[in-house]
Design a protein around this motif. Structure first.
Motif, PDB file in Angstrom:
ATOM      1  N   HIS A  57      16.673   2.111   2.639  1.00 57.37           N
ATOM      2  CA  HIS A  57      15.242   2.273   2.916  1.00 57.37           C
ATOM      3  C   HIS A  57      14.970   2.242   4.413  1.00 57.37           C
ATOM      4  CE1 HIS A  57      15.809  -2.082   3.042  1.00 57.37           C
ATOM      5  NE2 HIS A  57      14.772  -2.104   3.859  1.00 57.37           N
ATOM      6  N   VAL A  58      13.803   2.763   4.758  1.00 56.23           N
ATOM      7  CA  VAL A  58      13.233   2.623   6.096  1.00 56.23           C
ATOM      8  C   VAL A  58      11.811   2.131   5.923  1.00 56.23           C
ATOM      9  CG1 VAL A  58      14.688   4.351   7.242  1.00 56.23           C
ATOM     10  CG2 VAL A  58      12.531   5.054   6.187  1.00 56.23           C
ATOM     11  N   GLY A  59      11.291   1.478   6.943  1.00 58.76           N
ATOM     12  CA  GLY A  59       9.931   0.970   6.867  1.00 58.76           C
ATOM     13  C   GLY A  59       9.246   1.025   8.214  1.00 58.76           C
ATOM     14  N   ALA A  60       7.921   1.080   8.160  1.00 57.68           N
ATOM     15  CA  ALA A  60       7.119   1.121   9.377  1.00 57.68           C
ATOM     16  C   ALA A  60       5.790   0.427   9.121  1.00 57.68           C
ATOM     17  CB  ALA A  60       6.865   2.562   9.811  1.00 57.68           C
ATOM     18  N   GLU A  61       5.274  -0.239  10.135  1.00 57.22           N
ATOM     19  CA  GLU A  61       3.941  -0.822  10.009  1.00 57.22           C
ATOM     20  C   GLU A  61       2.910   0.272  10.230  1.00 57.22           C
ATOM     21  OE1 GLU A  61       0.989  -4.057  12.059  1.00 57.22           O
ATOM     22  OE2 GLU A  61       3.103  -4.606  11.880  1.00 57.22           O
ATOM     23  N   LEU A  62       2.037   0.422   9.246  1.00 55.87           N
ATOM     24  CA  LEU A  62       0.912   1.339   9.354  1.00 55.87           C
ATOM     25  C   LEU A  62      -0.339   0.486   9.369  1.00 55.87           C
ATOM     26  CD1 LEU A  62       1.866   3.999   6.619  1.00 55.87           C
ATOM     27  CD2 LEU A  62       2.593   3.894   9.015  1.00 55.87           C
ATOM     28  N   SER A  63      -1.244   0.787  10.294  1.00 57.52           N
ATOM     29  CA  SER A  63      -2.469  -0.003  10.372  1.00 57.52           C
ATOM     30  C   SER A  63      -3.628   0.874  10.808  1.00 57.52           C
ATOM     31  CB  SER A  63      -2.292  -1.167  11.355  1.00 57.52           C
ATOM     32  OG  SER A  63      -2.244  -0.707  12.685  1.00 57.52           O
ATOM     33  N   ALA A  64      -4.819   0.358  10.570  1.00 55.04           N
ATOM     34  CA  ALA A  64      -6.010   1.045  11.072  1.00 55.04           C
ATOM     35  C   ALA A  64      -5.981   1.067  12.594  1.00 55.04           C
ATOM     36  CB  ALA A  64      -7.265   0.358  10.552  1.00 55.04           C
ATOM     37  N   ASP A  65      -5.427   0.035  13.202  1.00 56.15           N
ATOM     38  CA  ASP A  65      -5.368  -0.034  14.668  1.00 56.15           C
ATOM     39  C   ASP A  65      -4.392   0.974  15.260  1.00 56.15           C
ATOM     40  OD1 ASP A  65      -7.282  -2.041  14.800  1.00 56.15           O
ATOM     41  OD2 ASP A  65      -5.787  -3.653  14.912  1.00 56.15           O
ATOM     42  N   ASN A  66      -3.175   1.106  14.667  1.00 51.64           N
ATOM     43  CA  ASN A  66      -2.202   2.007  15.302  1.00 51.64           C
ATOM     44  C   ASN A  66      -2.341   3.460  14.848  1.00 51.64           C
ATOM     45  OD1 ASN A  66      -0.595   2.346  12.903  1.00 51.64           O
ATOM     46  ND2 ASN A  66       0.820   0.731  13.520  1.00 51.64           N
ATOM     47  N   GLY A  67      -2.934   3.724  13.687  1.00 51.84           N
ATOM     48  CA  GLY A  67      -3.152   5.092  13.226  1.00 51.84           C
ATOM     49  C   GLY A  67      -1.894   5.847  12.833  1.00 51.84           C
ATOM     50  N   HIS A  68      -0.748   5.188  12.766  1.00 56.35           N
ATOM     51  CA  HIS A  68       0.505   5.864  12.439  1.00 56.35           C
ATOM     52  C   HIS A  68       0.531   6.305  10.980  1.00 56.35           C
ATOM     53  CE1 HIS A  68       2.644   3.538  15.929  1.00 56.35           C
ATOM     54  NE2 HIS A  68       1.694   4.357  16.349  1.00 56.35           N
ATOM     55  N   GLN A  69       1.412   7.263  10.699  1.00 53.82           N
ATOM     56  CA  GLN A  69       1.566   7.813   9.357  1.00 53.82           C
ATOM     57  C   GLN A  69       3.043   7.843   8.983  1.00 53.82           C
ATOM     58  OE1 GLN A  69      -0.145  11.750   9.439  1.00 53.82           O
ATOM     59  NE2 GLN A  69      -2.215  10.993   9.750  1.00 53.82           N
ATOM     60  N   LEU A  70       3.319   7.779   7.684  1.00 50.62           N
ATOM     61  CA  LEU A  70       4.681   7.927   7.186  1.00 50.62           C
ATOM     62  C   LEU A  70       4.696   9.079   6.191  1.00 50.62           C
ATOM     63  CD1 LEU A  70       7.436   6.549   7.594  1.00 50.62           C
ATOM     64  CD2 LEU A  70       6.988   5.254   5.500  1.00 50.62           C
ATOM     65  N   TYR A  71       5.581  10.050   6.452  1.00 54.17           N
ATOM     66  CA  TYR A  71       5.788  11.159   5.530  1.00 54.17           C
ATOM     67  C   TYR A  71       6.985  10.828   4.659  1.00 54.17           C
ATOM     68  CZ  TYR A  71       7.177  15.616   3.612  1.00 54.17           C
ATOM     69  OH  TYR A  71       7.536  16.608   2.739  1.00 54.17           O
ATOM     70  N   ILE A  72       6.781  10.865   3.340  1.00 51.44           N
ATOM     71  CA  ILE A  72       7.825  10.526   2.376  1.00 51.44           C
ATOM     72  C   ILE A  72       8.069  11.751   1.504  1.00 51.44           C
ATOM     73  CG2 ILE A  72       8.455   8.962   0.502  1.00 51.44           C
ATOM     74  CD1 ILE A  72       6.315   7.023   1.840  1.00 51.44           C
ATOM     75  N   PRO A  73       9.229  12.417   1.687  1.00 49.83           N
ATOM     76  CA  PRO A  73       9.485  13.639   0.919  1.00 49.83           C
ATOM     77  C   PRO A  73       9.824  13.362  -0.542  1.00 49.83           C
ATOM     78  CG  PRO A  73      11.248  13.236   2.524  1.00 49.83           C
ATOM     79  CD  PRO A  73      10.272  12.111   2.643  1.00 49.83           C
ATOM     80  N   VAL A  74       9.839  14.414  -1.329  1.00 51.30           N
ATOM     81  CA  VAL A  74      10.309  14.344  -2.711  1.00 51.30           C
ATOM     82  C   VAL A  74      11.728  13.777  -2.693  1.00 51.30           C
ATOM     83  CG1 VAL A  74      11.036  15.761  -4.673  1.00 51.30           C
ATOM     84  CG2 VAL A  74       8.848  16.222  -3.544  1.00 51.30           C
ATOM     85  N   GLY A  75      12.006  12.895  -3.656  1.00 50.47           N
ATOM     86  CA  GLY A  75      13.334  12.290  -3.748  1.00 50.47           C
ATOM     87  C   GLY A  75      13.402  10.890  -3.177  1.00 50.47           C
ATOM     88  N   PHE A  76      12.272  10.426  -2.651  1.00 51.40           N
ATOM     89  CA  PHE A  76      12.194   9.082  -2.087  1.00 51.40           C
ATOM     90  C   PHE A  76      11.135   8.289  -2.835  1.00 51.40           C
ATOM     91  CE2 PHE A  76      14.240  11.465   1.134  1.00 51.40           C
ATOM     92  CZ  PHE A  76      15.019  10.582   1.851  1.00 51.40           C
ATOM     93  N   GLY A  77      11.428   7.018  -3.069  1.00 53.05           N
ATOM     94  CA  GLY A  77      10.436   6.122  -3.619  1.00 53.05           C
ATOM     95  C   GLY A  77       9.539   5.621  -2.507  1.00 53.05           C
ATOM     96  N   HIS A  78       8.324   5.226  -2.867  1.00 56.48           N
ATOM     97  CA  HIS A  78       7.347   4.735  -1.899  1.00 56.48           C
ATOM     98  C   HIS A  78       6.846   3.365  -2.322  1.00 56.48           C
ATOM     99  CE1 HIS A  78       3.033   4.578  -0.386  1.00 56.48           C
ATOM    100  NE2 HIS A  78       3.787   4.429   0.675  1.00 56.48           N
ATOM    101  N   ALA A  79       6.716   2.473  -1.338  1.00 56.21           N
ATOM    102  CA  ALA A  79       6.187   1.139  -1.598  1.00 56.21           C
ATOM    103  C   ALA A  79       5.533   0.613  -0.331  1.00 56.21           C
ATOM    104  CB  ALA A  79       7.307   0.189  -2.021  1.00 56.21           C
ATOM    105  N   PHE A  80       4.596  -0.318  -0.517  1.00 60.00           N
ATOM    106  CA  PHE A  80       4.055  -1.025   0.642  1.00 60.00           C
ATOM    107  C   PHE A  80       3.628  -2.414   0.239  1.00 60.00           C
ATOM    108  CE2 PHE A  80       0.286   1.256  -1.003  1.00 60.00           C
ATOM    109  CZ  PHE A  80      -0.676   0.258  -1.045  1.00 60.00           C
ATOM    110  N   VAL A  81       3.513  -3.270   1.258  1.00 60.45           N
ATOM    111  CA  VAL A  81       2.980  -4.619   1.085  1.00 60.45           C
ATOM    112  C   VAL A  81       1.856  -4.793   2.100  1.00 60.45           C
ATOM    113  CG1 VAL A  81       4.716  -5.671   2.630  1.00 60.45           C
ATOM    114  CG2 VAL A  81       3.469  -7.100   0.983  1.00 60.45           C
ATOM    115  N   THR A  82       0.753  -5.384   1.646  1.00 60.18           N
ATOM    116  CA  THR A  82      -0.388  -5.598   2.538  1.00 60.18           C
ATOM    117  C   THR A  82      -0.127  -6.797   3.436  1.00 60.18           C
ATOM    118  OG1 THR A  82      -1.527  -6.903   0.848  1.00 60.18           O
ATOM    119  CG2 THR A  82      -2.024  -4.550   0.938  1.00 60.18           C
ATOM    120  N   LEU A  83      -0.437  -6.638   4.714  1.00 62.06           N
ATOM    121  CA  LEU A  83      -0.247  -7.696   5.705  1.00 62.06           C
ATOM    122  C   LEU A  83      -1.544  -8.420   6.024  1.00 62.06           C
ATOM    123  CD1 LEU A  83       2.059  -5.716   8.168  1.00 62.06           C
ATOM    124  CD2 LEU A  83       2.743  -7.255   6.296  1.00 62.06           C
ATOM    125  N   THR A  84      -2.658  -7.838   5.635  1.00 62.51           N
ATOM    126  CA  THR A  84      -3.982  -8.394   5.923  1.00 62.51           C
ATOM    127  C   THR A  84      -4.816  -8.315   4.644  1.00 62.51           C
ATOM    128  OG1 THR A  84      -4.868  -6.232   6.563  1.00 62.51           O
ATOM    129  CG2 THR A  84      -3.909  -7.577   8.336  1.00 62.51           C
TER     130      THR A  84
END
Length: 191
Positions: free
Chosen positions: A90-117
Motif C-alpha cells: 500500500h501507499v498512503g497520503a494525508e489529504l486535508s481541506a488545508d492542503n487540497g491534495h488528491q489521490l488517484y486510485i486506479p482500477v485494481g487497487f483497494g481504497h481506504a481512509f481513516v479520519t484524523l479530525t
C-alpha cells in the motif's frame, strides 16, 4: 496506470483562495487519463473512522480521484492486482481541506481512509456507477497488508460490513496486473 498523488494549484488573496480541482487535460498530462462519470461525497463524524478497504469488481470496476473538503484523513491505495510484484502493498497520503491534495486510485487497487479530525468530508470522482453486485473489499487491519493506522486511543470506528470483510489471503482477485508495480508516492505532482 499508477497511483498518483496530486497537488492542485491554489490562487489566494485577502478573500481566501480559488482552486481548479479537476481539469481533464491537466490531470491526463499528470497520468490521470480516466473518464469519470459520478461524484460521491461522504461525511464521517468521529476521528478514527475507518472506511475500507473497498473496491468494485469488473464489469463495474472503479478508478477514484479522492480529495478531502473538510478536516483531514490518511488515505490509502492497496495493490490488489493478481500477479503484481507489489500485490498487497500500500501507499498512503494525508489529504486535508488545508492542503487540497488528491489521490488517484486506479482500477485494481483497494481504497481506504481513516479520519484524523472530527467532522470529515470526502469528495471523490469514480469511473463507473455503484453496482452492489460488484461491491467488494478486504479487511482493513489485515496483517498481510500491514497498514499502520493512525488511530485515536479508543481505536477504530467501523461499519458492520467493514468489520466482516475477508483477509487478503482469502481474496481471489479479479484484477489483472498491467505491468506497472506500485511505487512510493513521493511529493505530490503539481496540476
Amino acid at each position: 496506470m499508477p497511483v498518483r498523488y496530486l497537488k492542485p494549484r491554489r490562487f489566494g488573496d485577502t478573500r481566501g483562495w480559488f482552486s481548479e480541482t479537476y481539469v481533464r487535460d491537466r490531470w491526463a498530462a499528470a497520468g490521470v487519463d480516466t473518464s469519470f462519470i459520478q461524484d460521491n461525497h461522504s461525511f464521517s463524524a468521529a476521528p478514527g473512522t475507518v472506511r475500507g478497504i473497498h473496491f468494485q469488481r469488473p464489469p463495474h470496476a472503479q478508478a477514484k480521484l479522492v480529495r478531502c473538503t473538510r478536516g483531514a484523513v490518511m488515505d490509502y491505495a492497496v495493490d490488489l492486482r493478481a500477479g503484481s510484484p507489489t500485490f498487497g502493498r500500500h501507499v498512503g497520503a494525508e489529504l486535508s481541506a488545508d492542503n487540497g491534495h488528491q489521490l488517484y486510485i486506479p482500477v485494481g487497487f483497494g481504497h481506504a481512509f481513516v479520519t484524523l479530525t472530527p467532522d470529515v468530508e470526502i469528495v471523490y470522482k469514480v469511473s463507473d456507477v455503484y453496482a452492489p453486485d460488484c461491491d467488494g473489499g478486504v479487511r482493513w487491519d489485515d496483517p498481510d497488508i500491514g497498514i499502520d493506522w493512525p488511530l485515536p486511543p479508543h481505536g477504530a470506528t467501523l461499519s458492520d460490513k467493514d468489520a466482516r470483510l475477508p483477509r487478503l489471503r482469502d481474496f481471489d482477485s479479479p484484477f489483472a496486473y498491467d505491468g506497472a508495480p506500485l511505487e512510493p508516492l513521493g511529493e505530490p505532482i503539481q496540476v
